[in-house]
Write a protein that holds these residues in place. Structure first.
Motif, PDB file in Angstrom:
ATOM      1  N   LEU A 172       0.909  -1.030  -0.168  1.00 44.74           N
ATOM      2  CA  LEU A 172       0.101   0.058   0.249  1.00 44.74           C
ATOM      3  C   LEU A 172       0.505   1.245   0.222  1.00 44.74           C
ATOM      4  CD1 LEU A 172      -2.822  -1.032   2.930  1.00 44.74           C
ATOM      5  CD2 LEU A 172      -3.140  -1.068   0.075  1.00 44.74           C
ATOM      6  N   GLU A 173       1.797   1.440   0.399  1.00 44.76           N
ATOM      7  CA  GLU A 173       2.738   2.539   0.468  1.00 44.76           C
ATOM      8  C   GLU A 173       3.086   2.433  -0.631  1.00 44.76           C
ATOM      9  OE1 GLU A 173       6.135   1.981   3.904  1.00 44.76           O
ATOM     10  OE2 GLU A 173       4.351   1.430   5.369  1.00 44.76           O
ATOM     11  N   LYS A 193       0.877   3.877  -2.462  1.00 41.50           N
ATOM     12  CA  LYS A 193      -0.115   5.726  -2.801  1.00 41.50           C
ATOM     13  C   LYS A 193       1.484   6.611  -3.287  1.00 41.50           C
ATOM     14  CE  LYS A 193      -1.890   4.847   1.484  1.00 41.50           C
ATOM     15  NZ  LYS A 193      -1.526   4.979   3.130  1.00 41.50           N
ATOM     16  N   ALA A 237       1.422   9.857  -5.662  1.00 43.80           N
ATOM     17  CA  ALA A 237       1.550  10.744  -4.930  1.00 43.80           C
ATOM     18  C   ALA A 237       2.153  11.379  -6.222  1.00 43.80           C
ATOM     19  CB  ALA A 237       2.969  10.807  -4.615  1.00 43.80           C
TER      20      ALA A 237
END
Length: 145
Positions: free
Chosen positions: A83-84, A87, A91
């Motif tokens: 998930l990081e 993201k 971004a």
């Protein structure tokens, strides 16, 4: 680093062999066993590979002990790095547009490709479905050479 190169070379070699041999084996299974047999064999191989990965690959527990970090206690903890990374991809607007366009391009290419349409070869050239596996293996051999 030297061992890593050896293992990645083996992985690439096995992937190449599977791309060359797989369509022919699928065609043989289709012709001699039945139309659904390539799917059944592929599913069984996937399950076998998943079991091997679950048994043989190191667990996160061993990594956490060596780095002395706490494991996330949430249910989504094992997906947190994914998930990081996701993201981080979205971004930036530019990076997000590149990721989305690559996903859409890949989907459109796969869904509209004549190679994936079974009836195209049958109608245009009169080729039976199992012969497409032989042709695909031949194409992969030529690509390898």
């Amino acid at each position: 680093d030297h061992d890593r190169g050896i293992y990645l070379g083996r992985l690439q070699a096995s992937t190449t062999v599977s791309w060359i041999v797989g369509p022919t084996l699928g065609a043989l299974l289709y012709k001699h066993v039945g139309p659904s047999s390539p799917c059944v064999v592929a599913s069984c191989l996937f399950l076998f590979n998943s079991m091997l990965a679950a048994v043989l690959l190191p667990r996160d527990d061993s990594l956490d002990k060596s780095t002395n970090t706490k494991k996330p206690s949430s249910r989504m903890g094992k997906y947190s790095s994914f998930l990081e990374n996701l993201k981080a991809c979205f971004a930036s607007k530019k990076l997000a547009s590149v990721v989305v366009s690559l996903l859409v391009f890949g989907w459109v290419t796969r869904t509209t490709s004549y190679a994936n349409m079974a009836s195209f070869y049958e109608e245009k050239y009169g080729i039976e479905p199992h012969f497409r596996g032989y042709i695909k293996s031949y194409q992969q051999c030529l690509g390898f050479v």
